[in-house]
Structure formats: structure tokens, C-alpha cells
Design an enzyme around this catalytic site. Structure first.
Site, mmCIF file in Angstrom:
data_model
loop_
_atom_site.group_PDB
_atom_site.id
_atom_site.type_symbol
_atom_site.label_atom_id
_atom_site.label_comp_id
_atom_site.label_asym_id
_atom_site.label_seq_id
_atom_site.Cartn_x
_atom_site.Cartn_y
_atom_site.Cartn_z
ATOM 1 N N ARG A 1 -12.771 0.837 -6.945
ATOM 2 C CA ARG A 1 -12.318 0.905 -5.555
ATOM 3 C C ARG A 1 -11.407 2.103 -5.300
ATOM 4 O O ARG A 1 -11.580 2.840 -4.358
ATOM 5 C CB ARG A 1 -11.562 -0.373 -5.168
ATOM 6 C CG ARG A 1 -10.969 -0.226 -3.780
ATOM 7 C CD ARG A 1 -10.395 -1.480 -3.194
ATOM 8 N NE ARG A 1 -9.883 -1.119 -1.884
ATOM 9 C CZ ARG A 1 -9.589 -1.968 -0.941
ATOM 10 N NH1 ARG A 1 -9.773 -3.224 -1.124
ATOM 11 N NH2 ARG A 1 -9.123 -1.546 0.207
ATOM 12 N N CYS B 1 0.814 -1.208 0.000
ATOM 13 C CA CYS B 1 0.000 0.000 0.000
ATOM 14 C C CYS B 1 0.857 1.272 0.000
ATOM 15 O O CYS B 1 1.823 1.364 0.753
ATOM 16 C CB CYS B 1 -0.832 -0.085 1.269
ATOM 17 S SG CYS B 1 -1.611 1.403 1.705
HETATM 18 P P1 XMP Z 1 -1.043 -7.186 3.549
HETATM 19 O O1 XMP Z 1 -0.141 -6.371 4.422
HETATM 20 O O2 XMP Z 1 -1.553 -8.396 4.202
HETATM 21 O O3 XMP Z 1 -2.315 -6.230 3.247
HETATM 22 O O4 XMP Z 1 -0.379 -7.468 2.238
HETATM 23 C C1 XMP Z 1 -3.413 -6.664 2.484
HETATM 24 C C2 XMP Z 1 -4.497 -5.601 2.528
HETATM 25 O O5 XMP Z 1 -4.070 -4.381 1.894
HETATM 26 C C3 XMP Z 1 -5.217 -3.689 1.368
HETATM 27 N N1 XMP Z 1 -4.915 -3.362 -0.021
HETATM 28 C C4 XMP Z 1 -4.499 -2.153 -0.436
HETATM 29 N N2 XMP Z 1 -4.336 -1.020 0.236
HETATM 30 N N3 XMP Z 1 -3.604 0.049 -1.736
HETATM 31 C C5 XMP Z 1 -3.948 0.085 -0.433
HETATM 32 O O6 XMP Z 1 -3.896 1.162 0.153
HETATM 33 C C6 XMP Z 1 -3.727 -1.087 -2.491
HETATM 34 O O7 XMP Z 1 -3.420 -1.111 -3.678
HETATM 35 C C7 XMP Z 1 -4.217 -2.230 -1.805
HETATM 36 N N4 XMP Z 1 -4.511 -3.500 -2.212
HETATM 37 C C8 XMP Z 1 -4.924 -4.152 -1.090
HETATM 38 C C9 XMP Z 1 -6.402 -4.611 1.509
HETATM 39 O O8 XMP Z 1 -7.145 -4.168 2.621
HETATM 40 C C10 XMP Z 1 -5.746 -5.971 1.749
HETATM 41 O O9 XMP Z 1 -6.582 -6.863 2.457
#
Ligand code: XMP
Length: 478
Positions: A401, A302
Site C-alpha cells: 500500500r 497520518c
Molecule cells: P482516522 O482519522 O479515522 O483515519 O484515524 C483512518 C484512515 O486513515 C487512513 N490511513 C492512513 N493514512 N497513513 C496515511 O496517510 C497511514 O499510515 C494510514 N493508515 C490509515 C485510512 O484511510 C484510514 O481509514
């Protein structure tokens, strides 16, 4: 009057800022119970796979449910593709399959063979006017050269059938006694209403802790945009839960749209992502979800915090949202989402109020995540990308999204994560680590963790001391 904004600023502690303090314990890690509940659903383990197109499709969802957790199928695809994925999870292991694939007695064996190959099934009930006439198995067609025969010429006519009230144990006995793999289920008038397969009956025994619905099928969730009512309705018949996929749920338009989904779709909802007490308060007073996805900008892929300066790190957000849930006496599960690399972060999330954790990074490197491993410099990796990354955004369906309302910038990255093999091994290691953490704290279960855990803040200098230091490690640790 001065604003005093800095003087009154909160400290948004992250997972890395805190440690769990050891507490007096009366239980061993092996005795710890990490099961959890989200609304009407119970889970043997509190792990949920993220709705991301490099994490959860059919294979991951099946694996997670078999292990006792849950997979949320991503929505970065057409409605039809997402529906096909959740249907495949439901078909994977139902005790009685309801949408049975059949052939007619007049069909050619060639056609039956093609169906078997395409659907990857080993036997077809033969049905005429809804009534069962026979069954066609691989054995029956083996000698039917060229497939020019008609199905009725080679099928087995003497079929052993059962009625709907059969139990898995009875089905197992009948199959073992007659050495058969398929058991058609018929009603009192001989109409075919289902099919039991040996594979499904025996799979139940291999996965005793699997998350199953009332009909014995594996549980599965699916992500939606709250603005996409059409998608929600298409998924409704096949999913146990719908999960909103919104970077910032505390938004009037989003809440209104989610309310509409809640009113028009009968499947329970998990909503999010939430980052503050106020956001939770608003959701708890205006909606009726079974779970809250909590944490903004902590995800490993993120860039939201970096790009916008806005974040509600998962540990902080979970603590705040859990306070609201407690104060409102709400029966809603708090799901910590983002930044959970392993059991240490998960244990801290439970300590501040989580009921389950959502994992992206931790599962992205497994065999069951979408895509094949990639070899770079002799090492195996898998691709992992944020749903707001440029390449995911480029796929049209991801746009709602992270581009609504009108976001012109990517909020995620893509990269490689080490290949880690079977998800079962990764999850079992994760759960073992979690149980060890509960043991140190002296908590027998998640409720105990919330009540007993005490946290302490570590300094950035001190952090080095509680990780391996000064010694060059000889091998890769789990
Ligand atoms: P981890 O740390 O487990 O996080 O890899 C997964 C979670 O990150 C969120 N997610 C995003 N957040 N930009 C964001 O700000 C993105 O492109 C993105 N893609 C996923 C989501 O809540 C996921 O479960």
C-alpha cells in the site's frame, strides 16, 4: 504568461475550519433516520470501520454489522488469515450454517470432544456418506468417560430435522417446543445440507437492525491491494464488498489493476482513496464501483501531509468528489475517510455530500478492536497505528500500500488511544450525536442533510469560543 498559481489556489477547508449553521427544523433528533445505502446494501447506520490492523478484525466486523454498520477486515496479514477472519464473520450468525462441522459414527468421542473444543461448538451432526445418522451434543458426551466410546454409541439417534424452506420464526418455535439447541437441515434424501443453532436464531432477535446478506449472515467487507488479484479471488466467496486500500488511487497503474479486479471478481468494489474532482471523474468514467473512499492525509495517524506536503483533507475531498458524482448522475456512495473523530466531523461530511463515514481513531480504543488494553500511568489505552507506520510497514503484507510505487518513507505513526469500552456504547453515542446535529440543521435523513445544510467558515480565534473555554472541566466528557 504568469502562472498565477497562488492567485488561483483553492482553499482546502478542513473539518475544523467550518461549522454547520442551525436551520429551521420540524423534526426531533429521535425521529432522524441515519440509514444509508451503498450499492445493493442497506445499512441502519452510516458507519464503517477502517481496514486497519488495530481496528478491524473478526470481532469488530461482527460488532459493526450487528449494530447496522459495516466492518472492513484489514489485509496486513496472509491471504489465509484474512479469509479465515471474514469466514468467521459469516459463520457468526448465519441463519442456516452451510459449512457444517460433522463427525462420523465411527469416530471416537475423544476426537469429537477435541473438535468441539477447537471449533468452540457445542454439538456435532453425525454423518455417514453425507446422510444424517444422529447428533452429538455436550449432554451426550458428558458421561462418556475417557472418550473411548465411539460416537455411534452415545449419540442421539432420534433427531428432529427440518428442510431448507424453514423460516427463522418456525425454527424458533420447534427449538422452544423440543428444548433443543441444534436443528439439522436435510434434503429430500436425508442428506445434511445445513444446521440451524438456537444461538443464531436468538441473536437475530437481539440485533434487529443488523446488516445481513440474503442468507441472513452478517455483512462484511475486506481490504485488498488492487494489484493482489489472488487475494481478491480468495476473498470473493465470503465477502459482500472488496475495498481497495490505496493511499492515492488516481494513478494509471492502480486504476488499470482495479479494472482487472472488477472484471475478474464478481463482488462489488469500493475504490479509493480519492482526493479531487478529477480523480472521481476518472473513476466514474472508467470503473463501476459501488462506493468511493474519499480523503487523503486527514487520518489521525497520518503523516502524508507533513512528509510530502500533499493532502486532500476529507471535508474538501468529499465536497469535490460529491460534485463529480452529482454531475455524472452516478449511483455511487461517497465514503468520507480520515479525520472523523466524532459526530461533529461526520455531520459536516454528510453536509458536503457523504453517504457514510469510515472510522479508524473513533473505534480503535474499543474492546472489539484487535489487541488488549494497555495500562499507562493508571489509565487504560489501546494501541493504534497507521497502516503506513514503521511497525505496520515492517509487516511484509502492508508494504504494497505505502511503498508502491517505491515509497521509501513511512506515512503514518503509531500511538495510544484511550480505552473506551464496548463498541456498541461508542457507536450509540456517536449516532445520538449525529442525530442531534441533523436535528439542529433540520434534516430528517442523510439526503436532507445534503440538501439543507449550510456551512460557515470559522476563524482560528473563533474556534476556541465554540469549544468549552475558561472553565477547567471536572470530568472526562464522551
Ligand atoms: P482516522 O482519522 O479515522 O483515519 O484515524 C483512518 C484512515 O486513515 C487512513 N490511513 C492512513 N493514512 N497513513 C496515511 O496517510 C497511514 O499510515 C494510514 N493508515 C490509515 C485510512 O484511510 C484510514 O481509514
Amino acid at each position: 504568461m504568469p502562472w498565477d498559481k497562488l492567485a488561483n489556489a483553492d482553499i482546502a477547508y478542513t473539518f475544523g475550519d467550518v461549522i454547520l449553521l442551525p436551520g429551521k427544523t420540524e423534526i426531533e433528533p429521535s425521529e432522524v433516520d441515519v440509514s444509508t445505502r451503498i450499492g445493493p446494501m442497506s445499512f441502519h447506520i452510516p458507519l464503517i470501520s477502517s481496514p486497519m490492523d488495530t481496528v478491524t478484525e473478526t470481532e469488530m466486523a461482527i460488532a459493526m454489522a450487528r449494530l447496522g454498520g459495516l466492518g472492513i477486515v484489514h489485509r496486513n496479514c496472509s491471504v489465509e488469515e484474512q479469509v479465515a477472519m471474514v469466514k468467521a464473520v459469516k459463520r457468526a450468525e448465519s441463519f442456516i450454517i452451510r459449512d457444517v462441522v460433522t463427525v462420523s459414527p465411527e469416530d471416537t468421542v475423544e476426537r469429537a470432544k477435541t473438535i468441539m473444543k477447537e471449533m468452540r461448538i457445542s454439538g456435532l451432526p453425525v454423518v455417514e456418506d453425507g446422510r444424517l445418522k444422529g447428533i452429538l451434543t455436550r449432554r451426550d458426551i458428558y458421561f462418556a468417560e475417557n472418550g473411548r466410546y465411539k460416537v455411534k454409541e452415545v449419540m442421539t439417534k432420534d433427531v428432529i430435522t427440518v428442510t431448507e424452506d424453514i423460516t427463522p420464526e418456525e425454527a424458533r418455535k420447534i427449538m422452544a417446543k423440543h428444548k433443543i439447541e441444534k436443528l439439522p437441515v436435510i434434503d429430500s434424501e436425508g442428506r445434511l445440507i445445513g444446521l440451524i443453532t438456537a444461538k443464531d436464531v436468538f441473536a437475530r432477535e437481539s440485533f434487529p437492525f443488523a446488516s445481513r446478506d440474503k442468507e441472513g449472515r452478517l455483512r462484511v467487507g475486506a481490504a485488498i491491494s488492487p494489484f493482489d488479484l489472488e487475494r481478491a479471488k480468495a476473498l470473493e466467496p465470503y465477502v459482500d464488498v472488496l475495498v481497495t486500500d490505496v493511499a492515492h488511487f488516481h494513478n494509471e497503474n492502480v486504476i488499470r489493476a482495479a479494472k482487472r479486479v472488477q472484471d475478474e471478481v464478481s463482488v462489488p468494489l469500493i475504490v479509493g482513496n480519492l482526493g479531487t474532482y478529477e480523480a472521481a471523474e476518472e473513476v466514474l468514467t472508467r470503473l463501476d464501483p459501488i462506493g468511493l473512499r474519499v480523503g487523503i492525509a486527514s487520518g489521525s495517524i497520518c503523516t502524508t501531509g507533513e512528509v510530502t506536503g500533499v493532502a486532500a483533507p476529507t471535508l474538501y475531498a468529499v465536497a469535490k468528489v460529491s460534485d463529480a458524482v452529482l454531475n455524472y448522475g452516478a449511483d455511487v456512495a461517497v465514503i468520507a475517510d480520515g479525520g472523523i473523530r466524532g459526530p461533529a466531523e461526520a455531520a459536516k461530511a454528510f453536509a458536503v455530500g457523504a453517504d457514510a463515514v469510515m472510522l479508524g481513531y473513533a473505534l480503535a480504543g474499543t474492546k472489539e478492536s484487535p489487541g488488549s488494553p494497555i495500562i499507562v500511568g493508571g489509565k487504560m489505552y489501546k494501541m493504534y497505528r497507521g497502516m503506513g507506520s514503521p511497525s505496520a510497514r515492517a509487516k511484509r503484507f502492508a508494504l504494497d500500500r505505502y511503498s508502491k510505487p517505491a515509497k521509501g518513507i513511512p506515512e503514518g505513526i503509531e500511538g495510544l488511544v484511550p480505552y473506551r469500552g464496548d463498541v456498541a456504547t461508542v457507536v450509540n453515542e456517536f449516532v445520538a450525536g449525529l442525530k442531534a446535529a441533523f436535528g439542529y440543521v433540520g434534516a430528517a435523513n442523510i439526503k436532507g442533510m445534503k440538501e439543507k445544510a449550510r456551512l460557515a467558515i470559522v476563524t482560528s480565534i473563533g474556534k476556541k469560543e465554540i469549544a468549552p473555554h475558561d472553565v477547567k472541566p471536572m470530568e472526562t466528557r464522551p
